[in-house]
Design a protein around this motif. Sequence first.
Motif, PDB file in Angstrom:
ATOM      1  N   PRO A  29       0.820  -1.230   0.000  1.00  0.00           N
ATOM      2  CA  PRO A  29       0.000   0.000   0.000  1.00  0.00           C
ATOM      3  C   PRO A  29       0.848   1.273   0.000  1.00  0.00           C
ATOM      4  O   PRO A  29       0.422   2.304  -0.510  1.00  0.00           O
ATOM      5  N   LEU A  30       2.085   1.158   0.522  1.00  0.00           N
ATOM      6  CA  LEU A  30       2.921   2.361   0.609  1.00  0.00           C
ATOM      7  C   LEU A  30       3.660   2.633  -0.690  1.00  0.00           C
ATOM      8  O   LEU A  30       4.439   3.572  -0.795  1.00  0.00           O
ATOM      9  N   LYS A  31       3.397   1.776  -1.691  1.00  0.00           N
ATOM     10  CA  LYS A  31       3.995   2.028  -3.020  1.00  0.00           C
ATOM     11  C   LYS A  31       2.908   2.313  -4.043  1.00  0.00           C
ATOM     12  O   LYS A  31       3.111   2.160  -5.251  1.00  0.00           O
ATOM     13  N   ARG A  32       1.761   2.760  -3.571  1.00  0.00           N
ATOM     14  CA  ARG A  32       0.665   2.970  -4.528  1.00  0.00           C
ATOM     15  C   ARG A  32       1.017   4.093  -5.500  1.00  0.00           C
ATOM     16  O   ARG A  32       1.700   5.046  -5.133  1.00  0.00           O
ATOM     17  N   SER A  33       0.486   3.970  -6.699  1.00  0.00           N
ATOM     18  CA  SER A  33       0.770   4.965  -7.743  1.00  0.00           C
ATOM     19  C   SER A  33      -0.419   5.906  -7.809  1.00  0.00           C
ATOM     20  O   SER A  33      -1.513   5.533  -8.234  1.00  0.00           O
ATOM     21  N   LEU A  34      -0.223   7.137  -7.371  1.00  0.00           N
ATOM     22  CA  LEU A  34      -1.340   8.080  -7.235  1.00  0.00           C
ATOM     23  C   LEU A  34      -1.874   8.490  -8.598  1.00  0.00           C
ATOM     24  O   LEU A  34      -1.117   8.760  -9.519  1.00  0.00           O
ATOM     25  N   SER A  35      -3.199   8.515  -8.704  1.00  0.00           N
ATOM     26  CA  SER A  35      -3.840   8.778 -10.002  1.00  0.00           C
ATOM     27  C   SER A  35      -4.132  10.263 -10.216  1.00  0.00           C
ATOM     28  O   SER A  35      -4.369  10.691 -11.336  1.00  0.00           O
ATOM     29  N   ASN A  36      -4.102  11.042  -9.117  1.00  0.00           N
ATOM     30  CA  ASN A  36      -4.481  12.452  -9.234  1.00  0.00           C
ATOM     31  C   ASN A  36      -3.248  13.359  -9.105  1.00  0.00           C
ATOM     32  O   ASN A  36      -2.641  13.419  -8.048  1.00  0.00           O
ATOM     33  N   PRO A  37      -2.867  14.080 -10.161  1.00  0.00           N
ATOM     34  CA  PRO A  37      -1.683  14.960 -10.076  1.00  0.00           C
ATOM     35  C   PRO A  37      -1.906  16.180  -9.177  1.00  0.00           C
ATOM     36  O   PRO A  37      -0.952  16.804  -8.728  1.00  0.00           O
ATOM     37  N   LEU A  38      -3.164  16.482  -8.869  1.00  0.00           N
ATOM     38  CA  LEU A  38      -3.452  17.647  -8.027  1.00  0.00           C
ATOM     39  C   LEU A  38      -3.059  17.360  -6.575  1.00  0.00           C
ATOM     40  O   LEU A  38      -2.899  16.199  -6.193  1.00  0.00           O
ATOM     41  N   PRO A  39      -2.904  18.406  -5.735  1.00  0.00           N
ATOM     42  CA  PRO A  39      -2.484  18.161  -4.330  1.00  0.00           C
ATOM     43  C   PRO A  39      -3.600  17.577  -3.462  1.00  0.00           C
ATOM     44  O   PRO A  39      -3.793  17.984  -2.320  1.00  0.00           O
TER      45      PRO A  39
END
Length: 435
Positions: A125-135
């Motif tokens: 879970p700590l290597k998830r690839s975030l889908s939203n470039p916004l903060p």
Amino acid sequence: MNVSFISLGCVKNLVDSEYILGLLRQDNTINVIDDISLSDVIFINTCGFINDAKKEAIDTIFSVINEKKDDAYIIVIGCLAKRYKKELSEQIPEIDLIVGVDEYDTIGEAINQLLKTSLPKTYNPLKRSLSNPLPVAYLKIGEGCSNKCAYCAIPLIRGDYYSYTKEQIINDAKRLISLGKKEIIVIAQDPTRYGKDIYGDNYLLEDLLKDLLMLDESVNYRVLYLYPDRISDQLIELFKNHKNLLPYFDIPIQHSSNKILNLMKRSGSKEKYIERIAKIRKEVDNAILRTTLIVGFPNESQEDFDDLKEFVKQIKFDHLGVFAYSDEEDTLAFNMENKIASKIAKKREKEIMKIQNEISFTLNKKRINEIHDVLIEDFDGNNYYGRSYLYAPDAEDGQFIIHSDKSLIIGEYVKVKIIDVTAYDVIGEVIDILP
Ligand code: SF4
């Protein structure tokens, strides 16, 4: 290997997509792209809890079948894959691999078998690839649901509720903050159950939020899906006293008639819900209230529906979503008598939204001249679009529409004065660019 990934359904499913994208990105032979027609593998993370969502998932699978290269693989995962694995493999032989949400602990191995990759057994879970470039990012704190509402298939799909450990959640949040996230949205099927299963009453949702709020005072937190009957005084107190805990209360009420609430197996009562809402509004400044309602539940009489209309007029929610009952097999409600014709259910849905439209417009008009810190999220070549604490980042809520001669930066916060409104959105002008 070019891989594309389609994520359907709720934000809890979106976080699962981010977990699995993170897993895929651990194999440097995998290149994640958007173009399905150029992909060697297409992942479809499905939703399967109501008929409309199931239809969307099936339609998506068939559109991918039509669009993909002949030799490309289709991998279907998620809630539909859990709920209808047998049917999917029998009826859509073009699908190469089906992995339900209950099989994620070995998803890496399943993918390796098909693609000859060398992924770890499952995702970290700590290597998830975030889908939203916004903060902005979602922080999932638990899985499953033990409330077993009579109309809901989620417990059948995701199993009983369990909390993630506080260490995992805090580390996940620290990582999000280190990646520049300024709004973290705490989610689970029912966050109000947090901690009880693993820490008893020693460490509950409010304790977790206190620890999260201590991590970085420039980061705001928003909590979604608060079960109405389990909003404690301590939780309200924390919202009252902590400016970084956005005064945004997403409380799915579902109905107001106690007869229907009982049939829905929803705990609490109309009186209890009104008492909690009154307490929130008394204690927490500028509290925003959002809810979701279901109309057309079996046995819902005209009297029950009138009760609900009165309730909506009395409470005046800032944001409200209403859904016609969806008859879901294997749920308690599926075997109930006195089903309501879907034509009537749809008509009731429209009636509630008409009432809410007027309420929302009246509430919005009172916001003229208010000044908000707005995160700029989009630009259509003419107007900018953004959100302040008023709105969660999903479509139901509404947004700021800003016309600015100065060019604004997507992902930046600006100070905006509300100069006009519509029923669901507000129109603003920039008065300052925030540091
Ligand atoms: S609280 Fe009820 S409606 Fe929500 S996920 Fe759980 S069972 Fe479903």
